[in-house]
Write an enzyme that holds these catalytic residues in place. Structure first.
Site, PDB file in Angstrom:
ATOM      1  N   HIS A 195       0.753  -1.227   0.001  1.00 18.60           N
ATOM      2  CA  HIS A 195      -0.051   0.012  -0.156  1.00 18.60           C
ATOM      3  C   HIS A 195       0.669   1.318  -0.020  1.00 18.60           C
ATOM      4  CE1 HIS A 195      -3.386   3.277   1.866  1.00 18.60           C
ATOM      5  NE2 HIS A 195      -3.448   2.314   1.350  1.00 18.60           N
TER       6      HIS A 195
ATOM      7  N   ASP B  56       2.998  -4.316   8.146  1.00 19.53           N
ATOM      8  CA  ASP B  56       2.088  -3.514   7.226  1.00 19.53           C
ATOM      9  C   ASP B  56       1.251  -4.401   8.052  1.00 19.53           C
ATOM     10  OD1 ASP B  56      -0.133  -2.154   7.066  1.00 19.53           O
ATOM     11  OD2 ASP B  56       0.566  -1.938   5.321  1.00 19.53           O
TER      12      ASP B  56
ATOM     13  N   GLN C 269      -4.557  -5.162   7.624  1.00 14.07           N
ATOM     14  CA  GLN C 269      -5.134  -6.235   6.592  1.00 14.07           C
ATOM     15  C   GLN C 269      -5.137  -7.465   7.530  1.00 14.07           C
ATOM     16  OE1 GLN C 269      -7.134  -4.868   5.418  1.00 14.07           O
ATOM     17  NE2 GLN C 269      -6.684  -3.463   4.162  1.00 14.07           N
TER      18      GLN C 269
ATOM     19  N   LYS D 252     -10.743  -0.826  10.480  1.00 16.11           N
ATOM     20  CA  LYS D 252     -10.196  -1.894  10.049  1.00 16.11           C
ATOM     21  C   LYS D 252     -10.501  -3.053  11.262  1.00 16.11           C
ATOM     22  CE  LYS D 252      -6.865  -0.204   6.925  1.00 16.11           C
ATOM     23  NZ  LYS D 252      -8.141  -0.097   5.448  1.00 16.11           N
TER      24      LYS D 252
ATOM     25  N   CYS E  38      -4.716   2.390  -3.650  1.00 18.29           N
ATOM     26  CA  CYS E  38      -3.102   2.662  -3.163  1.00 18.29           C
ATOM     27  C   CYS E  38      -2.476   1.936  -3.292  1.00 18.29           C
ATOM     28  CB  CYS E  38      -3.681   3.159  -1.699  1.00 18.29           C
ATOM     29  SG  CYS E  38      -4.957   4.564  -1.497  1.00 18.29           S
TER      30      CYS E  38
HETATM   31  C1  LIG Z   1      -2.059  -2.790   3.734  1.00 16.14           C
HETATM   32  C2  LIG Z   1      -2.658  -1.210   3.833  1.00 16.14           C
HETATM   33  N1  LIG Z   1      -1.935  -0.494   4.816  1.00 16.14           N
HETATM   34  C3  LIG Z   1      -1.604   0.712   5.152  1.00 16.14           C
HETATM   35  C4  LIG Z   1      -2.977   1.109   4.692  1.00 16.14           C
HETATM   36  C5  LIG Z   1      -3.207   2.377   5.384  1.00 16.14           C
HETATM   37  O1  LIG Z   1      -4.436   2.945   6.228  1.00 16.14           O
HETATM   38  P1  LIG Z   1      -4.867   3.699   7.131  1.00 16.14           P
HETATM   39  O2  LIG Z   1      -5.353   4.500   5.868  1.00 16.14           O
HETATM   40  O3  LIG Z   1      -5.822   3.546   7.953  1.00 16.14           O
HETATM   41  O4  LIG Z   1      -3.768   4.785   7.233  1.00 16.14           O
HETATM   42  C6  LIG Z   1      -4.246   0.404   4.695  1.00 16.14           C
HETATM   43  C7  LIG Z   1      -5.860   1.013   4.129  1.00 16.14           C
HETATM   44  O5  LIG Z   1      -6.610   0.597   3.510  1.00 16.14           O
HETATM   45  C8  LIG Z   1      -3.471  -1.074   3.928  1.00 16.14           C
HETATM   46  O6  LIG Z   1      -4.495  -1.891   3.279  1.00 16.14           O
END
Ligand SMILES: Cc1ncc(COP(=O)(O)O)c(C=O)c1O
Length: 394
Positions: A111, A187, A190, A213, A351
């Protein structure tokens, strides 16, 4: 898990079919109640006052901190409240004492929130090594063997892809990192909502995830760190043990990173969300997702004109599935699913523009993501509607 009981806690599931939990999950009544209880019954700032509301609010905030730390096995280490995963990763990226020539290893699966902060470090001479997934979106651990060297300071990877739902073998990757003295940032945006997580078992150094989430309020996220190495992003009220006009000593715990008044009700709500998930059991949440994912993947592979990227990759999965309907733009598919059957899905690049480029998906994908309130009947309606859409195009 009693599906009817669970769904009763999420009233909107009576009105529509929500398959966009990877973007933001629904939130149960219990979390909404915990947030409004704070606002209506004991709203006060924390760690700052001695009156009774302040004492109650401070205790509930600390209880939420503890509940979240225990949810990820993070009792050893520091659990910091952030506003989301992006901020959690940002604290590490901007706070580590980088030297020119340090190396960061990441992947093209990431992401933007776990890619751009590392790319930005190139401006100060950090070298970023990017592992490319194969054409099914799979990243083989052998690629980490090759990429991680004694010069690697940090490996920053997603645990579960927010496009393909594939889980990376992070314990194996953690072993490779530690053989070379590199730290590992995961990260978990998910994965933490969907599978049991234990930072000690995995052996990571940082875990970042988002409360919104995993049934929690928006504006909540977590950075767990094994050692308080990064410099805080912001300091101010609440960050210090002592201060004078000559200087200050930063707090020796999470408060160092939580300068200013935090989203108190958000954290209390996230603590309640974690309790809710624990009452069902994360193994059960994962089992439910796996079963729905199998049903959806089997169904999708039988529909003419539907293509599922990453279908063949060997990783375990969470309930995040991307697909395309040939001849229709993903945004149009998402519109029709909403209009025709009241089904909410995400569409676009999620993203992950570099991954979309790598997988040759210039228009992105449609993404359906499940959670504990999703049912077989909802998956079946999605499949039936997609069959109809496919017929319309042919
Ligand atoms: C794998 C992953 N990393 C980071 C993020 C970023 O999360 P946030 O928008 O809550 O900062 C997301 C959001 O969809 C994500 O799916």
């Amino acid at each position: 898990m009693n599906s009817d009981l669970v769904r009763a806690d999420f009233p909107i599931t009576d009105e529509l079919i929500y398959l966009d939990s990877a973007a933001i999950s629904l939130t149960p009544r219990q979390v909404v109640d915990a947030v409004s209880e704070y606002d209506l019954r004991y709203r006060a700032n924390i760690g700052r006052g001695v009156h009774r509301l302040s004492v109650v609010a401070t205790q509930r905030y600390l209880d939420a901190h503890d509940a979240i730390a225990s949810f990820i096995g993070g009792g050893v280490g520091t659990t910091v409240m952030t506003k989301n995963t992006t901020e959690a990763i940002g604290i590490v990226a901007s706070g580590l004492p980088w030297k020119k020539g340090d190396r960061v290893v990441t992947t093209a699966l990431e992401h933007h929130s776990n890619l751009l902060p590392w790319l930005r470090l190139r401006e100060i001479g950090v070298i970023v090594d990017i592992i490319m997934p194969d054409e099914s979106g799979w990243v083989n651990p052998a690629a980490f063997e090759a990429a991680v060297t004694d010069e690697t300071r940090l490996v920053a990877i997603t645990h579960a892809s927010n496009v393909l739902g594939t889980l990376l073998p992070i314990s194996e990757i953690a072993g490779i990192c530690h053989d070379h003295g590199a730290e590992l940032l995961i990260d978990g945006a998910q994965s933490v909502p969907h599978i049991p997580m234990d930072v000690q078992e995995i052996g990571c150094d940082y875990l970042c995830f988002s409360g919104h989430k995993m049934l929690g309020p928006t504006g909540t996220g977590i950075l767990w760190m094994r050692e308080m190495i990064p410099e805080p992003l912001l300091i101010g009220g609440g960050s210090i043990d002592t201060s004078s006009l000559d200087g200050y000593t930063l707090a020796g715990d999470y408060r160092r990173y939580e300068g200013g008044t935090p989203p108190i009700s958000g954290m209390i709500g996230l603590g309640r969300a974690v309790k809710y998930l624990e009452s069902i059991g994360m193994k059960e949440v994962h089992r439910h997702d796996e079963q729905l994912t199998r049903r959806l993947l089997d169904g999708l592979s039988g529909i003419d004109g539907v293509v599922v990227p990453g279908l063949d990759n060997p990783g375990d999965r969470i309930g995040v599935i991307s697909f395309m309907v040939e001849g229709i733009h993903p945004h149009d598919v998402a519109h029709i699913l909403d209009e025709a059957s009241g089904i909410m899905v995400r569409s676009g690049d999620h993203c992950c523009k570099p991954l979309m480029g790598h997988l040759n998906l210039p228009e992105g994908t449609v993404r359906a993501s499940t959670y504990l309130y999703t049912t077989d009947e909802e998956i079946d309606l999605l499949l039936r509607t997609l069959e109809e859409i496919g017929r319309m195009v042919r």
